[in-house]
Design an enzyme around this catalytic site. Structure first.
Site, short mmCIF file in Angstrom:
data_model
loop_
_atom_site.label_atom_id
_atom_site.label_comp_id
_atom_site.label_asym_id
_atom_site.label_seq_id
_atom_site.Cartn_x
_atom_site.Cartn_y
_atom_site.Cartn_z
CG HIS A 92 -12.78 -3.40 -9.40
ND1 HIS A 92 -11.94 -2.59 -8.69
CD2 HIS A 92 -12.76 -2.92 -10.67
CE1 HIS A 92 -11.44 -1.65 -9.50
NE2 HIS A 92 -11.91 -1.83 -10.70
CG ASN A 165 -9.35 2.46 -9.87
OD1 ASN A 165 -10.14 1.71 -9.31
ND2 ASN A 165 -9.11 2.40 -11.17
FE1 HDE Z 1 -14.92 0.01 -13.47
N1 HDE Z 1 -16.27 -1.51 -13.57
N2 HDE Z 1 -15.01 0.20 -15.46
N3 HDE Z 1 -13.46 1.44 -13.40
N4 HDE Z 1 -14.79 -0.19 -11.49
C1 HDE Z 1 -16.70 -2.24 -12.53
O1 HDE Z 1 -18.93 -2.86 -12.12
C2 HDE Z 1 -15.96 -0.32 -16.26
C3 HDE Z 1 -12.97 2.12 -14.46
C4 HDE Z 1 -14.10 0.61 -10.64
O2 HDE Z 1 -16.39 -2.28 -5.48
C5 HDE Z 1 -17.81 -3.17 -12.92
O3 HDE Z 1 -20.11 -3.73 -10.41
C6 HDE Z 1 -15.81 0.16 -17.60
C7 HDE Z 1 -12.22 3.28 -14.03
C8 HDE Z 1 -14.25 0.12 -9.30
O4 HDE Z 1 -18.20 -2.88 -6.56
C9 HDE Z 1 -18.06 -2.85 -14.39
C10 HDE Z 1 -14.72 0.99 -17.58
C11 HDE Z 1 -12.28 3.25 -12.66
C12 HDE Z 1 -15.08 -0.99 -9.40
C13 HDE Z 1 -17.02 -1.79 -14.65
C14 HDE Z 1 -14.23 1.01 -16.23
C15 HDE Z 1 -13.06 2.10 -12.30
C16 HDE Z 1 -15.41 -1.16 -10.78
C17 HDE Z 1 -17.52 -4.62 -12.61
C18 HDE Z 1 -14.10 1.75 -18.73
C19 HDE Z 1 -11.63 4.21 -11.68
C20 HDE Z 1 -15.54 -1.89 -8.27
C21 HDE Z 1 -18.47 -5.01 -11.52
C22 HDE Z 1 -14.99 2.59 -19.42
C23 HDE Z 1 -12.15 5.55 -11.77
C24 HDE Z 1 -16.76 -1.35 -7.60
C25 HDE Z 1 -19.26 -3.84 -11.26
C26 HDE Z 1 -17.14 -2.24 -6.45
C27 HDE Z 1 -16.25 -2.15 -11.28
C28 HDE Z 1 -16.91 -1.22 -15.85
C29 HDE Z 1 -13.06 1.75 -15.85
C30 HDE Z 1 -13.30 1.77 -10.92
C31 HDE Z 1 -17.97 -4.02 -15.34
C32 HDE Z 1 -16.68 -0.21 -18.78
C33 HDE Z 1 -11.53 4.32 -14.90
C34 HDE Z 1 -13.63 0.70 -8.04
O5 HDE Z 1 -19.34 -2.32 -14.57
#
Ligand code: HDE
EC number: 1.11.1.6
Length: 711
Positions: A92, A165
């Site tokens: 992202h 999302n």
């Molecule tokens: Fe994320 N995800 N994600 N994700 N995600 C990040 O956090 C993570 C997942 C989502 O505009 C990170 O600040 C793991 C699902 C958005 O700043 C990180 C898992 C969904 C954004 C991270 C998921 C998301 C992130 C990267 C699986 C939809 C952007 C930078 C367990 C429900 C937020 C940060 C923004 C961002 C980890 C799966 C949505 C690495 C470990 C499912 C919208 O922390």
């Protein structure tokens, strides 16, 4: 506070934008005022406050001599510059954001004790960040990808982050697989190709080996992955959460954002061209909409499942690769969000905003979804390296509007000067402050939902997570024929980029054949592979044959053509009255007509008046517009008919199934036929039909005719 009463839930879809006075209502703006830096009228100074006399020249030994190390002004400036970049988000990274507010439709106390969902008069400031997943910070906006839809609610009871999302499911079921998935989709490690695309071997290798991804890959190959605008996307919390009321009664919920602008997409050809011609297409679209006052709005709703019904479905509520079809559990509207202010500074706000699914407030709680559970750890952890330590909550965009006293102290980038001597609890020295608040029905301290767990400590996937294909099939079968074709083309395009035949074969035979044999056969044919005749596993199928809510065709929106961009093609000799008539008619519908000329110079109308243009047809190609109109004027029409640029513009718009108003002569020159969205003349009838066609987003009936048109 708004003077107008908020809409009742029933009117919610129909209501207009009752934007409260921005200055009065946006508490977040006020809380940020003290850190806003405005240099107007100010002297240039160093970070230590010393006035600078010369910002042009380094201190040197003579005007042609070596630079001197003692030049603290130059050194401070360059040192700061050297460290301007911070690590981009691992996923992202490419995003954009906006401020706005949320307002509840009513008192939802029966569902949750969260204060911001109880008082319809309360305005809760929000900050939203939209993003793509795969590409780096500078990548294109319109690539085929999932879009992040992260909302920070600055509630009176603390920050609530709904980090969702634009698709309601995810690729994997367990957080431990996230690094594997992300490594597979990211550019390949040896050559860092491709940027912003999943069309490569490692992605398809992974997803073809991991069938739990089948449903989400379907969504990613659908038109949802190439939204026309960030304003025209649904948002989903994905996981099942809990809402808890003052009596302690919990319900499972799935969060939904429904755009009043409708759910619309680009065509794949447009998306690819835009990636080159306007990398910033979507951030620009959102920015311009807000600047021009077309504030985008979404309705927040929940699907509610009483705790007692947890096991009522043919899938597991804790499995993030599953939806609850809206036909089984309808979405109950709770309130609306309006985005009405662009950031002042991209880095300070959009880049530094730190979301975490673990930021919740009393009245909201988690479920045991193993993907959500892992996310609760990951987001704070990632900020430690991105934002340089554990005080990132003090960065202005992350600060809650609620007070946040505690005994956490020091650490990198500490901005607060904590008073008092006791930084521990209990203490008697500082009167025991700050003190716990016992949980209570209202305004109590946060209390986790008391769920009884009686289990073995094991590493094991629940059997109830085992059906990977039924909902992927439901999705495909719920699409219109057009949407199905787009999905077939997307799989064919992506797999066509996969170099290893074994991966293509595995995806077709072991994934697609289990979803839908027609889909598998069509993709196989496009890849030159034999069509599979049977799947590899027994698929039990869904409770429903179809879920109409999944098709974008069923989400036209409720704002008509408001905020839609319409190209008005002009050239010397155009009839000014016709231009005026068309522009006024479009403006009456709150659309955004823009005059385009052969160059950026004003054109000379038939009556001699000069008409300034917004851009040339080359500067703003047809892919940036929702519809095209050509006003009357013989000389102008002749000029357009003789111009390759204009003809390409119009044919491309036609091919992309856009609504067009043409002159008779141009229709002949281009060799096109009138249809539901290809109109002639500038009279009211043509305008009305044009508006209707833009409302429908595309003239789908034209698809077959457009097939043979080159563009
Ligand atoms: Fe994320 N995800 N994600 N994700 N995600 C990040 O956090 C993570 C997942 C989502 O505009 C990170 O600040 C793991 C699902 C958005 O700043 C990180 C898992 C969904 C954004 C991270 C998921 C998301 C992130 C990267 C699986 C939809 C952007 C930078 C367990 C429900 C937020 C940060 C923004 C961002 C980890 C799966 C949505 C690495 C470990 C499912 C919208 O922390």
């Amino acid at each position: 506070m708004p003077s107008k009463k908020p809409d009742s839930p029933k009117q919610s879809q129909l209501a207009g934008t009752d934007t409260p006075d921005r200055a009065n209502t946006n508490a977040k703006i006020q809380s940020l005022e003290s850190v806003r830096s405005d240099a107007t009228g100010q002297a240039l100074r160093t970070n230590q406050g010393v006035r600078i006399a010369d910002n042009q020249n380094t201190l040197k030994a003579g005007d042609r001599g070596p630079s001197l190390l003692e030049d603290f002004i130059m050194r401070e400036k360059i040192t700061h510059f050297d460290h301007e970049r911070i690590p981009e988000r691992i996923v992202h990274a490419r995003g954009t954001g906006a401020h706005g507010y949320f307002q509840s439709y009513g008192n939802h106390a029966e569902l949750t004790k969260a204060g911001f969902l109880q008082d319809p008069e309360k305005i809760t400031p929000v900050f939203v960040r939209f993003s793509t997943v795969q590409g780096p910070r500078g990548s294109a906006d319109t690539v085929r990808d999932v879009r992040g839809f992260a909302v920070k609610f600055y509630t009176d009871e603390g920050n609530f982050d709904l980090v969702g999302n634009n698709m309601p499911v995810f690729f994997i079921q367990d957080a431990i697989k996230f690094p594997d998935f992300v490594h597979a989709v990211k550019p390949e490690p040896h050559n860092e190709i491709p940027t912003g695309a999943s069309a490569h071997d490692t992605f398809w290798d992974f997803v073809s080996l991991v069938p739990e991804s089948a449903h989400m890959v379907m969504w990613a190959m659908s038109d949802r992955a190439i939204p026309r605008s960030l304003r025209m996307m649904e948002g989903f919390g994905v996981h099942t959460f809990r809402l808890i009321n003052a009596q302690g009664v919990a319900s499972f919920v799935k969060f939904h954002w429904k755009p009043r602008q409708g759910v619309h997409s680009l065509l794949w050809d447009e998306a690819q061209k835009l990636a080159g011609k306007d990398t910033d297409f979507q951030r620009r679209d959102l920015w311009e909409a807000i600047e021009t006052g077309d504030y985008p709005e979404w309705e927040l709703g929940v699907q509610i499942v009483p705790e007692a019904d947890e096991h009522k479905f043919d899938f597991d509520l804790l499995d993030p690769t599953k939806i609850i079809p809206e036909e089984l559990v309808p979405v109950t509207p709770l309130g609306k969000m309006v985005l009405n202010r662009n950031p002042d500074n991209f880095f300070a706000e959009v880049e530094q905003v730190a979301f975490c699914p673990g930021h919740i407030v009393p009245g909201i709680d988690f479920s045991n979804d193993p993907l959500l559970q892992g996310r609760l750890f990951s987001y704070t952890d990632t900020q430690l390296s991105r934002l340089g330590g554990p005080n990132f909550h003090q960065i202005p965009i992350n600060r809650p509007v609620a007070p946040n006293h505690n005994n956490q102290r020091d650490a990198l980038h500490q901005h607060l000067v904590h008073k008092g001597r006791a930084s521990y609890e209990p203490n008697s020295i500082d009167g025991g402050w700050p003190k716990e608040t016992p949980p209570a029905a209202q305004d109590g301290g946060f209390e986790s939902y008391q769920e009884r767990i009686d289990a073995h400590k094991i590493r094991q996937r629940s059997e109830s997570f085992g059906d990977h294909f039924s909902q992927a099939r439901l999705f495909f079968q719920s699409m219109s024929p057009t949407e199905q074709q787009h999905i077939i083309k997307a799989y064919s395009f992506e797999l066509g980029k996969v170099e290893r035949e074994a991966i293509r074969v595995r995806e077709v035979n072991e994934i697609l054949a289990n979803i839908d044999l027609k889909l598998a056969a069509a993709v196989a044919t496009n890849l030159g592979l034999p069509a599979p005749t049977a799947g590899t596993v027994q698929v039990k199928g869904s409770q429903l044959q179809q879920s109409p809510a999944l098709s974008q065709m069923n989400h036209p929106g409720v704002v008509g053509i408001k905020g839609r961009k319409i190209a008005v093609l002009v050239a010397d000799g155009v009839e000014a009255a016709s231009v005026d008539k068309l522009v006024k008619a479009l403006e009456a519908h709150s659309a955004r007509p823009l005059l385009l000329g052969p160059t950026s110079a004003p054109v000379k109308a038939a009556d001699g008046t000069q008409l300034p243009v917004a851009a040339s047809m080359e500067g703003m190609p047809s892919i940036m517009f929702d519809g095209i109109v050509v006003p009357a004027g013989k000389a102008a029409t002749d000029a357009l008919a003789a111009s390759g640029l204009a003809k390409h513009f119009l044919l491309e718009g036609y091919k992309h199934l856009k609504a067009l108003v043409l002159t008779q002569e141009l229709l002949g020159t281009l060799g096109l036929k009138e249809d539901k969205g290809l109109l002639l003349g500038d009279d009211q009838q043509a305008v009305d039909a044009f508006v209707k066609a833009v409302e429908g987003h595309r003239v789908w009936e034209r698809e077959a005719a457009a097939e043979s048109v080159p563009a």
